[in-house]
Design a protein around this motif. Structure first.
Motif, mmCIF file in Angstrom:
data_model
loop_
_atom_site.group_PDB
_atom_site.id
_atom_site.type_symbol
_atom_site.label_atom_id
_atom_site.label_comp_id
_atom_site.label_asym_id
_atom_site.label_seq_id
_atom_site.Cartn_x
_atom_site.Cartn_y
_atom_site.Cartn_z
ATOM 1 N N UNK A 115 21.696 61.186 -46.008
ATOM 2 C CA UNK A 115 21.779 62.341 -46.902
ATOM 3 C C UNK A 115 23.233 62.712 -47.197
ATOM 4 N N UNK A 116 24.084 62.653 -46.176
ATOM 5 C CA UNK A 116 25.499 62.970 -46.379
ATOM 6 C C UNK A 116 26.119 62.017 -47.394
ATOM 7 N N UNK A 208 20.318 70.774 -42.982
ATOM 8 C CA UNK A 208 21.427 70.496 -43.883
ATOM 9 C C UNK A 208 21.338 71.488 -45.039
ATOM 10 N N UNK A 209 22.307 72.360 -45.094
ATOM 11 C CA UNK A 209 22.368 73.371 -46.154
ATOM 12 C C UNK A 209 23.092 72.798 -47.360
ATOM 13 N N UNK A 210 22.600 73.106 -48.551
ATOM 14 C CA UNK A 210 23.283 72.711 -49.777
ATOM 15 C C UNK A 210 23.546 73.924 -50.644
ATOM 16 N N UNK A 211 24.708 73.951 -51.295
ATOM 17 C CA UNK A 211 25.078 75.096 -52.124
ATOM 18 C C UNK A 211 25.865 74.625 -53.340
ATOM 19 N N UNK A 212 25.499 75.155 -54.505
ATOM 20 C CA UNK A 212 26.250 74.919 -55.747
ATOM 21 C C UNK A 212 26.448 76.271 -56.418
ATOM 22 N N UNK A 213 27.686 76.617 -56.733
ATOM 23 C CA UNK A 213 28.004 77.866 -57.439
ATOM 24 C C UNK A 213 28.942 77.535 -58.595
ATOM 25 N N UNK A 214 28.547 77.948 -59.789
ATOM 26 C CA UNK A 214 29.370 77.693 -60.970
ATOM 27 C C UNK A 214 28.822 78.560 -62.104
ATOM 28 N N UNK A 231 13.919 61.214 -54.706
ATOM 29 C CA UNK A 231 13.764 59.805 -55.098
ATOM 30 C C UNK A 231 14.644 58.903 -54.235
ATOM 31 N N UNK A 232 15.828 59.396 -53.876
ATOM 32 C CA UNK A 232 16.738 58.610 -53.041
ATOM 33 C C UNK A 232 16.152 58.393 -51.650
ATOM 34 N N UNK A 233 15.517 59.431 -51.094
ATOM 35 C CA UNK A 233 14.998 59.345 -49.735
ATOM 36 C C UNK A 233 13.646 58.645 -49.677
#
Length: 337
Positions: A115-116, A208-214, A231-233
């Motif tokens: 995942x990383x 695993x935390x994910x964050x997107x700010x924009x 799909x990747x996993x």
């Protein structure tokens, strides 16, 4: 004296020397106070003056040759002595050695690395946050005040005086947004702690935390990001679906399911005959969380998601008891080489 004959005899004796002690004794007979070379030098005074230069040169050449040969012999004996000592002191590792096997990467570490690599390849940075956290970062800054009922959803390990073991990697969101300003894309993998214990839950597990700010980030961006991840996993045929949910730090909030990678939606034991597997929670970052971090929620928007690495590993490896991943049993790990 015939110098060549003396040299030949001395070299023959030198060849037979087998120890450093014998070499020292031989050198004494050649170069010592009463040695052969010393005696030759003493006899120079008895020679006619016209013969002294030639005889002196011959004796010196003889001495130089014998010194060189003795030094060479000394090196050979020293080397042989070291080799003999090493041979006598060595340990035969082939005796009673254990039957060793190659190791295997733990299934959780396999999932974490995979995942990383995926998210870093998509422009996310990897951010680390403390496992021992304050109540502010773990709850209050995430829109969970002291009297909020959402605290009952997480049976937290408190250490005292507002210090606790983090119950979610979401605390990393706040620390990142306080330190850096948008645009932001990050993942925060790590251990989390909750007082929960059964076949599918452990007091210590991995998220695993994910964050997107924009600017102009929408729920569609979240769905696109998670669809690519799924799909990747689980494979290119995988589909995802959103179900409405509730998390204090996101609004709207969703639970995310993926189509079963075993039966492709037909129903099987893995998906409990539903055709879908729940894998994570996500949503748009709550305005209050952005405000707590000093970010204008009217200008910037964001999405966040939290993936359970243990759950992904259990699904992919068909592990029915999470405790197996904490038993340190090599028989279990060998299955994943």
């Amino acid at each position: 004296m015939n110098y060549n004959e003396f040299l030949s005899e001395t070299l023959e004796k030198l060849e037979k020397v087998s120890s450093e002690r014998e070499l020292a004794e031989l050198k004494a007979t050649i170069f010592g106070k009463n040695g052969a070379i010393t005696e030759l030098m003493k006899k120079l005074k008895d020679l006619p003056p016209d013969q002294k230069p030639q005889a002196g040169k011959a004796i010196n050449d003889l001495r130089v040759q014998l010194v060189e040969k003795c030094e060479q012999k000394e090196k050979e004996l020293h080397k042989a002595k070291i080799e003999a000592a090493l041979k006598s002191e060595c340990i035969d590792l082939s005796i009673d050695k254990c039957d060793c096997h190659s190791g295997a990467v733990h299934p959780i570490n396999q999932v974490r690395k995979k995942l990383t690599d995926y998210f870093v390849g998509n422009g996310y940075i990897v951010y680390d946050s403390p496992e021992i956290e304050t109540d502010y970062y773990n709850f209050q800054a995430l829109n969970i005040p002291p009297d909020h009922p959402a605290r009952d959803m997480q049976d937290t390990f408190f250490i005292g005086n507002g210090i606790l073991l983090r119950s979610q990697t979401s605390s990393g969101q706040v620390r990142l947004m306080e330190k850096y300003k948008p645009p932001l894309k990050m993942i925060c993998p790590g251990r989390v702690f909750r007082n929960d214990d059964d076949s599918t839950h452990s007091p210590v597990f991995h998220q695993m935390e994910g964050l997107v700010v924009d600017k102009n980030v929408t729920l569609c961006d979240l769905k696109g990001a998670l669809e690519g991840f799924a799909k990747f996993i689980f494979g290119d045929q995988t589909k995802i679906r959103f179900r409405p949910s509730y998390f204090p730090f996101t609004e709207p909030s969703v639970e995310v399911d993926v189509s079963c990678f075993k039966c492709h939606g037909k129903g099987c034991r893995v998906c409990k005959n539903t055709g879908w597997i729940e894998i994570l929670g996500a949503g748009m970052v709550n305005r209050k969380v952005l405000e707590n971090c000093g970010i204008d929620p009217d200008e910037y928007h964001g999405f966040a998601f939290g993936v359970g690495l243990d759950r992904i590993a259990m699904i992919q490896c068909s592990i029915d008891d999470i405790k197996l991943m904490w038993d340190n049993d090599v028989r279990f790990l060998r299955q994943f080489r």
